[in-house]
Every structure is written in C-alpha cells, then in structure tokens.
Design a protein around this motif. Structure first.
Motif, PDB file in Angstrom:
ATOM      1  N   SER A 161      86.914  31.656  41.732  1.00  0.00           N
ATOM      2  CA  SER A 161      85.974  32.377  40.885  1.00  0.00           C
ATOM      3  C   SER A 161      86.300  32.189  39.421  1.00  0.00           C
ATOM      4  O   SER A 161      85.421  31.956  38.588  1.00  0.00           O
ATOM      5  CB  SER A 161      85.987  33.866  41.239  1.00  0.00           C
ATOM      6  N   GLY A 162      87.597  32.260  39.086  1.00  0.00           N
ATOM      7  CA  GLY A 162      87.995  32.062  37.708  1.00  0.00           C
ATOM      8  C   GLY A 162      87.669  30.682  37.213  1.00  0.00           C
ATOM      9  O   GLY A 162      87.244  30.480  36.074  1.00  0.00           O
ATOM     10  N   LEU A 163      87.827  29.696  38.062  1.00  0.00           N
ATOM     11  CA  LEU A 163      87.516  28.320  37.681  1.00  0.00           C
ATOM     12  C   LEU A 163      86.031  28.153  37.410  1.00  0.00           C
ATOM     13  O   LEU A 163      85.624  27.463  36.464  1.00  0.00           O
ATOM     14  CB  LEU A 163      87.955  27.381  38.807  1.00  0.00           C
ATOM     15  N   ALA A 164      85.194  28.808  38.207  1.00  0.00           N
ATOM     16  CA  ALA A 164      83.746  28.737  37.978  1.00  0.00           C
ATOM     17  C   ALA A 164      83.375  29.360  36.642  1.00  0.00           C
ATOM     18  O   ALA A 164      82.559  28.822  35.892  1.00  0.00           O
ATOM     19  CB  ALA A 164      82.992  29.448  39.112  1.00  0.00           C
ATOM     20  N   ILE A 165      83.970  30.503  36.315  1.00  0.00           N
ATOM     21  CA  ILE A 165      83.666  31.158  35.050  1.00  0.00           C
ATOM     22  C   ILE A 165      84.186  30.326  33.890  1.00  0.00           C
ATOM     23  O   ILE A 165      83.560  30.221  32.842  1.00  0.00           O
ATOM     24  CB  ILE A 165      84.266  32.575  35.006  1.00  0.00           C
ATOM     25  N   ALA A 166      85.336  29.692  34.077  1.00  0.00           N
ATOM     26  CA  ALA A 166      85.855  28.826  33.021  1.00  0.00           C
ATOM     27  C   ALA A 166      84.873  27.726  32.704  1.00  0.00           C
ATOM     28  O   ALA A 166      84.642  27.379  31.546  1.00  0.00           O
ATOM     29  CB  ALA A 166      87.189  28.227  33.455  1.00  0.00           C
TER      30      ALA A 166
ATOM     31  N   ARG B 236      71.412  30.099  36.527  1.00  0.00           N
ATOM     32  CA  ARG B 236      71.303  30.413  35.106  1.00  0.00           C
ATOM     33  C   ARG B 236      72.449  31.330  34.711  1.00  0.00           C
ATOM     34  O   ARG B 236      72.635  32.389  35.296  1.00  0.00           O
ATOM     35  CB  ARG B 236      69.953  31.097  34.853  1.00  0.00           C
ATOM     36  N   TRP B 237      73.264  30.889  33.736  1.00  0.00           N
ATOM     37  CA  TRP B 237      74.411  31.664  33.291  1.00  0.00           C
ATOM     38  C   TRP B 237      74.138  32.185  31.891  1.00  0.00           C
ATOM     39  O   TRP B 237      73.747  31.422  30.997  1.00  0.00           O
ATOM     40  CB  TRP B 237      75.682  30.819  33.347  1.00  0.00           C
TER      41      TRP B 237
ATOM     42  N   PHE C 157      79.158  38.664  30.235  1.00  0.00           N
ATOM     43  CA  PHE C 157      78.702  37.469  30.937  1.00  0.00           C
ATOM     44  C   PHE C 157      78.179  37.841  32.314  1.00  0.00           C
ATOM     45  O   PHE C 157      78.773  38.664  33.012  1.00  0.00           O
ATOM     46  CB  PHE C 157      79.852  36.466  31.100  1.00  0.00           C
ATOM     47  N   HIS C 158      77.025  37.249  32.702  1.00  0.00           N
ATOM     48  CA  HIS C 158      76.551  37.374  34.078  1.00  0.00           C
ATOM     49  C   HIS C 158      75.743  36.139  34.440  1.00  0.00           C
ATOM     50  O   HIS C 158      75.410  35.321  33.571  1.00  0.00           O
ATOM     51  CB  HIS C 158      75.719  38.644  34.279  1.00  0.00           C
ATOM     52  N   ALA C 159      75.469  35.968  35.706  1.00  0.00           N
ATOM     53  CA  ALA C 159      74.764  34.787  36.203  1.00  0.00           C
ATOM     54  C   ALA C 159      73.607  35.204  37.085  1.00  0.00           C
ATOM     55  O   ALA C 159      73.611  36.276  37.680  1.00  0.00           O
ATOM     56  CB  ALA C 159      75.713  33.874  36.973  1.00  0.00           C
ATOM     57  N   GLU C 160      72.607  34.332  37.162  1.00  0.00           N
ATOM     58  CA  GLU C 160      71.466  34.501  38.063  1.00  0.00           C
ATOM     59  C   GLU C 160      71.295  33.221  38.869  1.00  0.00           C
ATOM     60  O   GLU C 160      71.152  32.160  38.268  1.00  0.00           O
ATOM     61  CB  GLU C 160      70.191  34.791  37.257  1.00  0.00           C
ATOM     62  N   PRO C 161      71.351  33.216  40.193  1.00  0.00           N
ATOM     63  CA  PRO C 161      71.548  34.381  41.063  1.00  0.00           C
ATOM     64  C   PRO C 161      72.916  35.041  40.823  1.00  0.00           C
ATOM     65  O   PRO C 161      73.863  34.395  40.394  1.00  0.00           O
ATOM     66  CB  PRO C 161      71.456  33.807  42.476  1.00  0.00           C
TER      67      PRO C 161
ATOM     68  N   SER D 209      76.310  33.501  42.001  1.00  0.00           N
ATOM     69  CA  SER D 209      76.697  32.148  41.597  1.00  0.00           C
ATOM     70  C   SER D 209      77.914  32.137  40.681  1.00  0.00           C
ATOM     71  O   SER D 209      78.593  31.126  40.556  1.00  0.00           O
ATOM     72  CB  SER D 209      75.520  31.446  40.908  1.00  0.00           C
ATOM     73  N   ALA D 210      78.217  33.245  40.013  1.00  0.00           N
ATOM     74  CA  ALA D 210      79.409  33.364  39.182  1.00  0.00           C
ATOM     75  C   ALA D 210      79.694  34.841  38.965  1.00  0.00           C
ATOM     76  O   ALA D 210      78.791  35.671  38.966  1.00  0.00           O
ATOM     77  CB  ALA D 210      79.219  32.648  37.842  1.00  0.00           C
ATOM     78  N   GLN D 211      80.965  35.176  38.759  1.00  0.00           N
ATOM     79  CA  GLN D 211      81.378  36.569  38.665  1.00  0.00           C
ATOM     80  C   GLN D 211      81.087  37.131  37.278  1.00  0.00           C
ATOM     81  O   GLN D 211      81.459  36.551  36.260  1.00  0.00           O
ATOM     82  CB  GLN D 211      82.870  36.685  38.965  1.00  0.00           C
ATOM     83  N   SER D 212      80.449  38.294  37.220  1.00  0.00           N
ATOM     84  CA  SER D 212      80.187  38.965  35.948  1.00  0.00           C
ATOM     85  C   SER D 212      81.492  39.478  35.354  1.00  0.00           C
ATOM     86  O   SER D 212      82.391  39.908  36.076  1.00  0.00           O
ATOM     87  CB  SER D 212      79.220  40.127  36.144  1.00  0.00           C
ATOM     88  N   HIS D 213      81.609  39.439  34.026  1.00  0.00           N
ATOM     89  CA  HIS D 213      82.792  39.984  33.371  1.00  0.00           C
ATOM     90  C   HIS D 213      82.505  40.192  31.894  1.00  0.00           C
ATOM     91  O   HIS D 213      81.450  39.802  31.380  1.00  0.00           O
ATOM     92  CB  HIS D 213      84.007  39.072  33.570  1.00  0.00           C
ATOM     93  N   GLU D 214      83.446  40.816  31.190  1.00  0.00           N
ATOM     94  CA  GLU D 214      83.304  41.078  29.767  1.00  0.00           C
ATOM     95  C   GLU D 214      84.676  41.174  29.126  1.00  0.00           C
ATOM     96  O   GLU D 214      85.694  41.300  29.813  1.00  0.00           O
ATOM     97  CB  GLU D 214      82.498  42.352  29.532  1.00  0.00           C
ATOM     98  N   GLY D 215      84.702  41.085  27.803  1.00  0.00           N
ATOM     99  CA  GLY D 215      85.981  41.121  27.105  1.00  0.00           C
ATOM    100  C   GLY D 215      85.797  40.965  25.607  1.00  0.00           C
ATOM    101  O   GLY D 215      84.766  41.334  25.053  1.00  0.00           O
ATOM    102  N   THR D 216      86.809  40.356  24.947  1.00  0.00           N
ATOM    103  CA  THR D 216      86.772  40.171  23.506  1.00  0.00           C
ATOM    104  C   THR D 216      86.592  38.690  23.180  1.00  0.00           C
ATOM    105  O   THR D 216      87.005  37.815  23.944  1.00  0.00           O
ATOM    106  CB  THR D 216      88.064  40.680  22.856  1.00  0.00           C
ATOM    107  N   VAL D 217      85.996  38.428  22.006  1.00  0.00           N
ATOM    108  CA  VAL D 217      85.720  37.048  21.611  1.00  0.00           C
ATOM    109  C   VAL D 217      85.701  36.965  20.093  1.00  0.00           C
ATOM    110  O   VAL D 217      85.430  37.965  19.405  1.00  0.00           O
ATOM    111  CB  VAL D 217      84.361  36.583  22.201  1.00  0.00           C
TER     112      VAL D 217
END
Length: 385
Positions: A8-13, A310-311, A323-327, A330-338
């Motif tokens: 999952s982390g690799l997909a979000i990366a 769609r990401w 961050f979230h994805a549709e469907p 397809s990828a794990q939703s998450h949030e943080g600092t940037v």
C-alpha cells in the motif's frame, strides 16, 4: 512493516511522486477518417461541422495520421469511405474516426446521419444512416488504440418529424445513447448520452475547439487528454455540456502527441524495490512554506491491472495535505504535512499511512504541475472540483 502495508505504501509513493505510465510505442501506422456534415438537404444546415472536420483533419495529420476527409458526405460516400478506412485500419497501431454533424439514437441504436438522409420513419435509419456499431467495428482491429470521436449530439430536427413504425416503440431520443465498447476502443461523445451538444457561434463547436486545444499537447496520455477536453467544454458552456468517454483500456499508456520526456519515463520505470527504503528512511517533513501556485486540488490518472484510477491530492495553504483515490480501494487515503517552495517539496504522512516521507522538485505550467519524487516524474492537473 508487514507486506500489505508495504504494498500500500509503495502504491501511494507512486501517486505522490506522480509516477508516469509506461509510454506506448510511437512508430506504428496511424490512419483516420474525418467527416464533417453540415449541408443537410431535408433539415436546416449546420454551419460548424465542415470547419470542425477540416481543422481536426489537419491536427491529425500533424500527429502522423494518414487522413481521409469527407465533407458533407452522402450515405453512399460515407459508406464507401468507411469500408476503405476499415481496410486501411486493419493491423494499424492507431485508427481514429471523427464525425461532426447530426447523430441520433433510434430504438436503442445510434446512427450518424448523412446529408442526403430524409428519415421519415424510424425504420429508414438502416437504409439512410451509418450505424455507430459499424464504425466501432472498423477501428477494433488495431494494435494500440481504436478511437471514435463524435461531435454529433446536437438538437436533431429529424427526430421531431420522424414517424414511428409502432406506437409502442420508443421515439428517437435526445442525443446519442449509452454504449459499451470492447477491446482497445474508446468512444468520445461531445455530450454524454441522452443530452445534446452546442453547435457554437464561432468557427468551431465548443467541443471541437476544446479538442483542438488539447489533442496535440505532448506528454499527455489519451484518457487524460479527454479529461482536459471535458473541463474546457464545461467551462466554455457554463456546465451545460458535459463530454463523456466510453470504453476501458489496458494499463498501457497511449500518447497521441508523444510520450513524456525520456528522462521522466526512465525515472518512472525505476524498479520499485530500489525505491523501497524511502518509505522508512526519508527525512521527516515539517509543516512549511507553500507556494501559492500549488494550493488547491490536483489529480492524475494512474493505470492499474483493474483499469484507470483517479488519484486526488489536496494541498492546503497551512502546510497540510489530504490524499484519496477513486475508486476508493485503488490507493489508501491519508493526510499529513507538506512544503512547496523555490522548486523543491517535501512531504510526511501523519494519518492513514505510517512512516512515509517523500520529496523532490516541482514546476508549474499553467494548470499542470510537473512533480518529481522518489519514484519518478508525473504530470498532475489542477482539478475543477
């Protein structure tokens, strides 16, 4: 980190680095049939379709297509042109049909209307019009992409005067009906099924004008190109007209105007395992400066084994992101600092994905953000949402 979390982390990366799809081969044979019908004999003429067809034909030629152009085609001219085109399209890398003019759904079937059609009864369509099904069949044997583009959903005067063969049958509807192409075929409507498109007051219709602005943009995957067209048309028509694309392609990225730069593709295709340490060893980013040009919502289309997803990446002015994805799966939703400043960016996930940080460079070109991270370079488009 367990295997599921790692994958999952690799997909979000890949998403946050803007992982570019694998480019498609660009040296194959390309053929196109372009038809613009405006001088209808039984109903009022349309002014734009011949202009639209001529301009689209010129653009396709610049993209390397061998183009056959038919202006104000009769039934026989359209039929013979389609047969010849189908022979040329067999085995080609890409085959495209563009039609501007009147089109309509009759009793569940979609038809493209020649200029000499009278269509006094619904049953006349089989003898006076060209079925969309036959057009899709002619582009279905290509190696990479069969493309049908229809600016044919205008308010149709044929429907108002047409007699139905049986009182219980459905009358001709507004616009074209929904379809489900198979294989490597995409069908783009100027307006989604059951709705009508505008002819426009200028040289081109709103759909043709948007298509001309986008079809020759380099480095934009074909499905993403049509998303740009959709947004442009909805903006130009104040959301009165929504283009729609039907069909589902494989994971292979397809470019009409050339793939992204070779260096970006090289970075994007780097072996995932080589980048895996970045999931746990990259420096932690703290809340920082945000380039005002990056504040907002950005999106990218990513190919997977289940088709396109769609990401969406929302960057907030306070130095946080979501961050979230549709469907959804397809990828794990998450949030943080940037942080985004002076062409460099960093990110650290705080919720939804543990121990993930990333960073790299960025550039802004109008509504496109070119973002490079640990796993490659990608092209994010500012979302209208």
């Amino acid at each position: 980190m367990n295997r599921r979390a790692f994958v999952s982390g690799l997909a979000i990366a890949a998403a946050l680095a803007g992982l570019a799809p694998v480019p498609a081969a660009a040296d194959g044979r390309r053929v196109a049939l372009v038809i613009g019908n405006g001088a209808y004999r039984s109903v009022p003429a349309l002014s734009n379709p011949p202009n639209d067809a001529g301009d689209i034909a010129a653009a396709l030629k610049r993209l390397g297509f061998a183009v056959t152009l038919i202006t104000n085609g009769s039934f026989d001219e359209m039929r013979r042109g389609l047969i010849a085109f189908g022979r040329n399209a067999a085995g080609a890398d890409m085959a495209a049909v563009y039609f501007a003019g009147h089109g309509m759904e009759i009793n569940g079937d979609n038809w493209l209307i020649p200029v000499d059609a009278e269509l006094k009864r619904d049953t006349d369509a089989a003898n006076e019009a060209i079925s969309l099904q036959s057009v899709m069949l002619q582009v279905s044997s290509t190696g990479s992409l069969g493309l049908v583009i229809l600016d044919a959903c205008r308010n149709n005067p044929f429907a108002a005067k047409m007699s139905r063969s049986l009182a219980t049958r459905a009358a001709a509807s507004n616009g074209l009906g929904r379809i489900e192409p198979v294989g490597n075929v995409l069908v783009a409507y100027a307006a989604r099924d059951g709705t009508t498109a505008l002819d426009g007051d200028g040289r081109n219709s709103p759909f043709a004008a948007a298509l001309l602005r986008n079809i020759e943009s380099p480095g934009v995957e074909v499905t993403f190109m049509f998303r740009n067209v959709r947004d442009d048309v909805m903006e130009a028509t104040r959301n009165e007209q929504q283009p729609f694309v039907y069909g589902s392609l494989s994971r292979k990225a397809i470019y009409l105007a050339g793939a992204p730069p070779a260096e970006a593709a090289k970075q994007a295709n780097a072996a995932p395992m080589a980048a895996a340490p970045a999931l746990s060893t990259a420096p932690v980013a703290s809340t920082g400066a945000i380039d005002p040009a990056l504040v907002g919502t950005w999106e990218i289309m990513v190919a997977s084994g289940r088709g396109q997803s769609r990401w969406i990446w929302q960057i907030l002015a306070d130095g946080t992101y979501k961050f979230h994805a549709e469907p959804f799966r397809s990828a794990q939703s998450h949030e943080g600092t940037v942080s985004f400043a002076n062409g460099r960016w960093t990110l650290h996930a705080l919720k939804g994905l543990r121990n993930y940080s990333d960073g790299g460079s960025y550039e802004i070109h109008d509504n496109i953000a070119v973002i490079t991270g640990n796993l490659g370079t990608g092209y994010w488009k500012r979302s209208v949402e």
